[in-house]
Design a protein around this motif. Structure first.
Motif, PDB file in Angstrom:
ATOM      1  N   ASP A 118       2.049  -5.524  -6.683  1.00 39.50           N
ATOM      2  CA  ASP A 118       2.810  -4.746  -7.662  1.00 39.50           C
ATOM      3  C   ASP A 118       3.525  -5.624  -8.694  1.00 39.50           C
ATOM      4  OD1 ASP A 118       1.990  -2.461  -6.374  1.00 39.50           O
ATOM      5  OD2 ASP A 118       3.793  -2.278  -5.145  1.00 39.50           O
ATOM      6  N   ASP A 121       2.846   7.546   2.778  1.00 45.42           N
ATOM      7  CA  ASP A 121       3.754   8.693   2.608  1.00 45.42           C
ATOM      8  C   ASP A 121       4.590   8.574   1.330  1.00 45.42           C
ATOM      9  OD1 ASP A 121       2.802   9.596   5.046  1.00 45.42           O
ATOM     10  OD2 ASP A 121       4.411   8.632   6.181  1.00 45.42           O
ATOM     11  N   GLY A 122       3.919   8.183   0.246  1.00 47.80           N
ATOM     12  CA  GLY A 122       4.603   8.111  -1.045  1.00 47.80           C
ATOM     13  C   GLY A 122       5.449   6.874  -1.260  1.00 47.80           C
ATOM     14  N   LYS A 123       5.546   6.003  -0.256  1.00 52.33           N
ATOM     15  CA  LYS A 123       6.353   4.777  -0.406  1.00 52.33           C
ATOM     16  C   LYS A 123       5.424   3.570  -0.488  1.00 52.33           C
ATOM     17  CE  LYS A 123       9.983   5.700   2.996  1.00 52.33           C
ATOM     18  NZ  LYS A 123       9.470   6.800   3.636  1.00 52.33           N
ATOM     19  N   ARG A 124       5.863   2.525  -1.242  1.00 49.41           N
ATOM     20  CA  ARG A 124       5.107   1.278  -1.287  1.00 49.41           C
ATOM     21  C   ARG A 124       5.611   0.373  -0.163  1.00 49.41           C
ATOM     22  NH1 ARG A 124       0.434   0.976  -3.393  1.00 49.41           N
ATOM     23  NH2 ARG A 124       0.552  -0.948  -4.628  1.00 49.41           N
ATOM     24  N   GLN A 165       0.867  -1.179   0.000  1.00 45.39           N
ATOM     25  CA  GLN A 165       0.000   0.000   0.000  1.00 45.39           C
ATOM     26  C   GLN A 165       0.903   1.228   0.000  1.00 45.39           C
ATOM     27  OE1 GLN A 165      -0.896  -1.122   4.451  1.00 45.39           O
ATOM     28  NE2 GLN A 165      -2.084   0.691   3.973  1.00 45.39           N
ATOM     29  N   THR A 166       0.362   2.352  -0.414  1.00 44.85           N
ATOM     30  CA  THR A 166       1.175   3.567  -0.452  1.00 44.85           C
ATOM     31  C   THR A 166       1.052   4.301   0.874  1.00 44.85           C
ATOM     32  OG1 THR A 166       0.868   3.721  -2.836  1.00 44.85           O
ATOM     33  CG2 THR A 166       1.596   5.724  -1.707  1.00 44.85           C
TER      34      THR A 166
END
Length: 310
Positions: free
Chosen positions: A212, A184-187, A181-182
């Motif tokens: 992904d 703070d902009g990270k996966r 899940q995303t």
């Protein structure tokens, strides 16, 4: 072999609150600006309403009270520490958060035996905690009991080697992948498989966007299709409303129901709802406090009891 049961174990909270130990990798949890006592009182109301909705359609709910002295804020999610199987086997699982390990209670197994259920063999994986290896029950494992398969999204709470060991012990085929899940902009890995997928008798509700890796995604789709499941996809935004955290149960006259929270239901489109309702009616209940502080929803609250009865 059945995919659904009409017997559910649920733990009524006495000390429910935001669990600081699980918040490190459960990105669904949020702080509520309320005193812990108020949070617990609200959670109890949600819990009781939920139980009565299940009972009203003929689901047998075995309610056990949490123990105050244990100080277990997440005890409302028993499906993470125990699983019950058709042949009388029970799985006991290693938990990531130390304060969640106290949720495992021998007396709960005794209570089930008092209710007439038979326990033959206990597979106890909890010693893996000593090596910081975890596999959090049917949170980490989404079981296709009819086709003897187990789906597992790897995360800090779902170790691949231990998952394979589980599959050997319980004789099921492992379907392994990573779901993200995303944040703070990270996966980042989703903490439990059962927040991004639900497996019912003839269909699956799943957030494929969370997988992904294309090869892994294809593999999951292949297994679901091969077993004749209609795939109903949800978006990542819907997953954040706990639309993946659903469970199919049986009520009066073997009628199947898909159980979810009100937030999950409200996030679904008319098309998704009608696809589900072609298979079975939906039961939804408001679990707002439990979802916000606990970071878990309807599925997590229900430990399915498949044990044989005397």
């Amino acid at each position: 072999m059945a995919q659904t049961t009409n017997s559910i174990l649920m733990i009524r909270p006495v000390n429910f609150r935001m669990n600081e130990e699980t918040a490190v990798n459960n990105y669904f949890q949020e702080e509520l600006d309320l005193k812990n006592s108020e949070i617990n009182a609200k959670a109890q109301v949600e819990f009781d309403d939920f139980v009565s909705k299940l009972e009203s359609v003929g689901v047998t709910v075995i309610v056990v009270d949490d123990l105050l002295e244990q100080d277990t804020p997440d005890s409302i999610f028993p499906n993470n520490w125990v699983s019950f199987h058709k042949n009388g086997d029970v799985g006991l699982y290693p938990m990531f958060a130390e304060n969640r390990r106290r949720e495992r209670r021998e007396d709960i197994l005794l209570r089930l035996e008092e209710e007439g259920f038979q326990i033959e063999q206990v597979y106890d994986y909890t010693s893996a905690e000593d090596e910081n290896i975890f596999l959090e029950g049917t949170g980490s494992l989404v079981l296709d009991r009819v086709n003897s398969k187990a789906y597992c999204a790897l995360s800090p709470r779902a170790d691949e080697e231990l998952f394979i060991e589980f599959c050997e012990d319980f004789e099921c085929f492992p379907v392994v992948f990573t779901a993200n899940q995303t944040v703070d902009g990270k996966r980042l890995p989703i903490y439990h498989t059962n927040v991004m997928m639900c497996l019912a008798e003839n269909f699956a509700v799943i957030c494929l966007d969370a997988i992904d890796n294309k090869k892994e995604r294809k593999n999951v789709i292949k297994h679901l299709k091969k077993d004749g499941k209609e795939i109903i996809t949800i978006t990542e935004a819907q997953m954040h409303q706990f639309a993946g955290n659903m469970l199919q149960v049986r009520g009066h006259n073997d009628q199947r129901y898909l159980v979810m929270s009100q937030a999950a239901y409200d996030s679904l489109t008319e098309t998704q709802i009608s696809k589900i309702e072609q298979h079975c009616p939906i039961i939804s209940s408001s679990l707002e406090t439990i979802e916000t502080c606990g970071g878990g929803s309807a599925r997590c609250m229900m430990a399915e009891v498949f044990l044989p009865k005397h």
